[in-house]
Write a protein that holds these residues in place. Structure first.
Motif, PDB file in Angstrom:
ATOM      1  N   ARG A 108       0.572  -1.088   0.031  1.00  0.00           N
ATOM      2  CA  ARG A 108      -0.062   0.133  -0.027  1.00  0.00           C
ATOM      3  C   ARG A 108       0.735   1.267   0.341  1.00  0.00           C
ATOM      4  O   ARG A 108       0.697   2.144  -0.605  1.00  0.00           O
ATOM      5  N   LEU A 109       2.081   1.352   0.765  1.00  0.00           N
ATOM      6  CA  LEU A 109       2.893   2.239   0.978  1.00  0.00           C
ATOM      7  C   LEU A 109       3.484   2.621  -0.588  1.00  0.00           C
ATOM      8  O   LEU A 109       3.700   3.669  -0.892  1.00  0.00           O
ATOM      9  N   MET A 110       3.752   1.609  -1.462  1.00  0.00           N
ATOM     10  CA  MET A 110       4.385   1.865  -2.688  1.00  0.00           C
ATOM     11  C   MET A 110       3.165   2.102  -3.662  1.00  0.00           C
ATOM     12  O   MET A 110       3.678   3.109  -4.516  1.00  0.00           O
ATOM     13  N   ILE A 111       1.989   1.795  -3.612  1.00  0.00           N
ATOM     14  CA  ILE A 111       1.116   2.620  -4.368  1.00  0.00           C
ATOM     15  C   ILE A 111       0.908   4.015  -4.094  1.00  0.00           C
ATOM     16  O   ILE A 111       1.007   4.745  -5.153  1.00  0.00           O
ATOM     17  N   ILE A 112       1.163   4.090  -2.694  1.00  0.00           N
ATOM     18  CA  ILE A 112       0.930   5.777  -2.481  1.00  0.00           C
ATOM     19  C   ILE A 112       2.190   6.373  -3.104  1.00  0.00           C
ATOM     20  O   ILE A 112       1.841   7.555  -3.673  1.00  0.00           O
ATOM     21  N   PHE A 113       3.441   5.748  -2.966  1.00  0.00           N
ATOM     22  CA  PHE A 113       4.516   6.581  -3.270  1.00  0.00           C
ATOM     23  C   PHE A 113       4.307   6.820  -4.799  1.00  0.00           C
ATOM     24  O   PHE A 113       4.831   7.941  -5.023  1.00  0.00           O
ATOM     25  N   TYR A 114       4.113   5.884  -5.397  1.00  0.00           N
ATOM     26  CA  TYR A 114       4.000   6.115  -6.944  1.00  0.00           C
ATOM     27  C   TYR A 114       2.884   7.140  -7.672  1.00  0.00           C
ATOM     28  O   TYR A 114       3.115   7.814  -8.297  1.00  0.00           O
ATOM     29  N   SER A 115       1.567   6.832  -6.782  1.00  0.00           N
ATOM     30  CA  SER A 115       0.606   7.791  -7.208  1.00  0.00           C
ATOM     31  C   SER A 115       0.978   9.273  -6.659  1.00  0.00           C
ATOM     32  O   SER A 115       0.597   9.885  -7.656  1.00  0.00           O
ATOM     33  N   VAL A 116       1.491   9.320  -5.500  1.00  0.00           N
ATOM     34  CA  VAL A 116       1.545  10.771  -5.180  1.00  0.00           C
ATOM     35  C   VAL A 116       2.821  11.508  -6.091  1.00  0.00           C
ATOM     36  O   VAL A 116       2.767  12.648  -6.349  1.00  0.00           O
ATOM     37  N   SER A 117       3.738  10.628  -6.601  1.00  0.00           N
ATOM     38  CA  SER A 117       4.943  11.210  -7.457  1.00  0.00           C
ATOM     39  C   SER A 117       4.058  11.757  -8.585  1.00  0.00           C
ATOM     40  O   SER A 117       4.388  12.843  -9.183  1.00  0.00           O
ATOM     41  N   LEU A 118       3.259  10.758  -9.142  1.00  0.00           N
ATOM     42  CA  LEU A 118       2.594  11.380 -10.316  1.00  0.00           C
ATOM     43  C   LEU A 118       1.709  12.482 -10.300  1.00  0.00           C
ATOM     44  O   LEU A 118       1.718  13.383 -10.966  1.00  0.00           O
ATOM     45  N   ILE A 119       0.811  12.517  -9.037  1.00  0.00           N
ATOM     46  CA  ILE A 119       0.087  13.645  -8.963  1.00  0.00           C
ATOM     47  C   ILE A 119       0.659  14.813  -8.856  1.00  0.00           C
ATOM     48  O   ILE A 119       0.316  15.804  -9.199  1.00  0.00           O
ATOM     49  N   VAL A 120       1.666  14.759  -7.681  1.00  0.00           N
ATOM     50  CA  VAL A 120       2.302  16.075  -7.326  1.00  0.00           C
ATOM     51  C   VAL A 120       3.125  16.772  -8.599  1.00  0.00           C
ATOM     52  O   VAL A 120       3.252  17.839  -8.900  1.00  0.00           O
ATOM     53  N   GLY A 121       3.843  15.827  -9.311  1.00  0.00           N
ATOM     54  CA  GLY A 121       4.609  16.140 -10.507  1.00  0.00           C
ATOM     55  C   GLY A 121       3.641  16.891 -11.480  1.00  0.00           C
ATOM     56  O   GLY A 121       4.202  17.818 -12.096  1.00  0.00           O
ATOM     57  N   GLY A 150       4.074   8.325 -14.956  1.00  0.00           N
ATOM     58  CA  GLY A 150       3.109   7.634 -15.251  1.00  0.00           C
ATOM     59  C   GLY A 150       3.361   6.322 -15.625  1.00  0.00           C
ATOM     60  O   GLY A 150       2.718   5.188 -15.438  1.00  0.00           O
ATOM     61  N   ILE A 151       4.413   6.026 -16.333  1.00  0.00           N
ATOM     62  CA  ILE A 151       4.773   4.434 -16.750  1.00  0.00           C
ATOM     63  C   ILE A 151       5.269   3.831 -15.358  1.00  0.00           C
ATOM     64  O   ILE A 151       4.951   2.466 -15.428  1.00  0.00           O
ATOM     65  N   PRO A 158       0.304  -2.369 -10.496  1.00  0.00           N
ATOM     66  CA  PRO A 158      -0.359  -3.591 -10.562  1.00  0.00           C
ATOM     67  C   PRO A 158       0.673  -4.800 -10.079  1.00  0.00           C
ATOM     68  O   PRO A 158       0.410  -5.732  -9.538  1.00  0.00           O
ATOM     69  N   TYR A 159       2.282  -4.504 -10.080  1.00  0.00           N
ATOM     70  CA  TYR A 159       3.073  -5.500  -9.485  1.00  0.00           C
ATOM     71  C   TYR A 159       2.764  -5.467  -8.124  1.00  0.00           C
ATOM     72  O   TYR A 159       2.639  -6.817  -7.480  1.00  0.00           O
ATOM     73  N   PHE A 160       2.815  -4.445  -7.587  1.00  0.00           N
ATOM     74  CA  PHE A 160       2.593  -4.552  -5.944  1.00  0.00           C
ATOM     75  C   PHE A 160       1.164  -5.176  -5.682  1.00  0.00           C
ATOM     76  O   PHE A 160       0.906  -5.586  -4.579  1.00  0.00           O
ATOM     77  N   ILE A 161       0.204  -5.103  -6.247  1.00  0.00           N
ATOM     78  CA  ILE A 161      -1.094  -5.429  -6.202  1.00  0.00           C
ATOM     79  C   ILE A 161      -1.217  -7.085  -6.494  1.00  0.00           C
ATOM     80  O   ILE A 161      -1.852  -7.944  -5.665  1.00  0.00           O
ATOM     81  N   LYS A 162      -0.395  -7.695  -7.554  1.00  0.00           N
ATOM     82  CA  LYS A 162      -0.769  -8.879  -8.132  1.00  0.00           C
ATOM     83  C   LYS A 162       0.606  -9.847  -7.854  1.00  0.00           C
ATOM     84  O   LYS A 162       0.336 -11.201  -7.864  1.00  0.00           O
ATOM     85  N   SER A 163       1.650  -9.508  -7.602  1.00  0.00           N
ATOM     86  CA  SER A 163       2.929 -10.164  -7.308  1.00  0.00           C
ATOM     87  C   SER A 163       2.950 -11.183  -6.112  1.00  0.00           C
ATOM     88  O   SER A 163       2.631 -10.862  -5.162  1.00  0.00           O
ATOM     89  N   GLU A 164       3.228 -12.457  -6.574  1.00  0.00           N
ATOM     90  CA  GLU A 164       3.349 -13.746  -5.614  1.00  0.00           C
ATOM     91  C   GLU A 164       4.297 -13.285  -4.653  1.00  0.00           C
ATOM     92  O   GLU A 164       4.292 -13.349  -3.460  1.00  0.00           O
ATOM     93  N   ARG A 165       5.493 -12.872  -5.412  1.00  0.00           N
ATOM     94  CA  ARG A 165       6.755 -12.686  -4.522  1.00  0.00           C
ATOM     95  C   ARG A 165       6.343 -11.529  -3.288  1.00  0.00           C
ATOM     96  O   ARG A 165       6.681 -11.404  -2.318  1.00  0.00           O
ATOM     97  N   VAL A 166       5.744 -10.466  -3.710  1.00  0.00           N
ATOM     98  CA  VAL A 166       5.217  -9.236  -2.936  1.00  0.00           C
ATOM     99  C   VAL A 166       4.332 -10.021  -1.803  1.00  0.00           C
ATOM    100  O   VAL A 166       4.446  -9.759  -0.524  1.00  0.00           O
TER     101      VAL A 166
END
Length: 172
Positions: A108-121, A150-151, A158-166
């Motif tokens: 969840r932290l990583m999803i926030i991390f990437y989302s906030v980076s995109l939004i604030v940028g 964005g990329i 999606p990786y942090f949502i679906k990854s078995e390793r995560v």
């Protein structure tokens, strides 16, 4: 048909062992590199860009109404960037600690991390674009950063949502 009975020690070992891949390897190595790179870049941004702008002379040049460089948005944008960069630096440190402690909250932290980076940028770019001098100085780097962010969102969320390793690694 009888089911085999496991010894208590065997049961505990089997129950605690995640099924499938786990650990900080695989694609998570790229995440580690990215987090450490972000930490270094934020420290550099704060020390080389934000702090010098906040010195009295530069601040006055951009925010004094009688200055040739004045625009009413300079002050709020500079303060916004300074506060955001400082808070994001602290958040990045928290994410790195949670990462190496393998905390369950990390995805969840990583999803926030990437989302906030995109939004604030994006917000930062749109605000700066309102200042004619900043618009003239724009060399396309801000747009490239937004596209890159964005990329990163499209790949890593999606990786942090679906990854078995995560799912198997961040369980504490």
């Amino acid at each position: 048909m009888e089911t085999p009975v496991q010894e208590p020690a065997q049961q505990a070992t089997t129950e605690n062992r995640p099924l499938g891949v786990s650990g900080l390897g695989g694609w998570l190595i790229l995440i580690q590199i990215g987090l450490l790179f972000t930490l270094i870049m934020l420290l550099a941004q704060i020390s080389q860009s934000i702090l010098p702008i906040l010195n009295t002379e530069t601040w006055e040049m951009l925010t004094a109404k009688d200055s040739g460089y004045y625009h009413p948005l300079w002050g709020p944008i500079i303060i916004f960037e300074a506060v955001f960069n400082l808070l994001f630096l602290l958040f990045t440190v928290y994410v790195i600690v949670a990462f190496y402690q393998r905390k369950a909250i990390l995805p969840r932290l990583m999803i926030i991390f990437y989302s906030v980076s995109l939004i604030v940028g994006t917000v930062d770019y749109l605000l700066l674009y309102q200042i004619p001098m900043a618009r003239e100085l724009e060399d396309g780097g801000s747009i490239r950063d937004i596209v890159r962010s964005g990329i990163a969102c499209a790949i890593w969320i999606p990786y942090f949502i679906k990854s078995e390793r995560v799912q198997n690694t961040f369980v504490r």
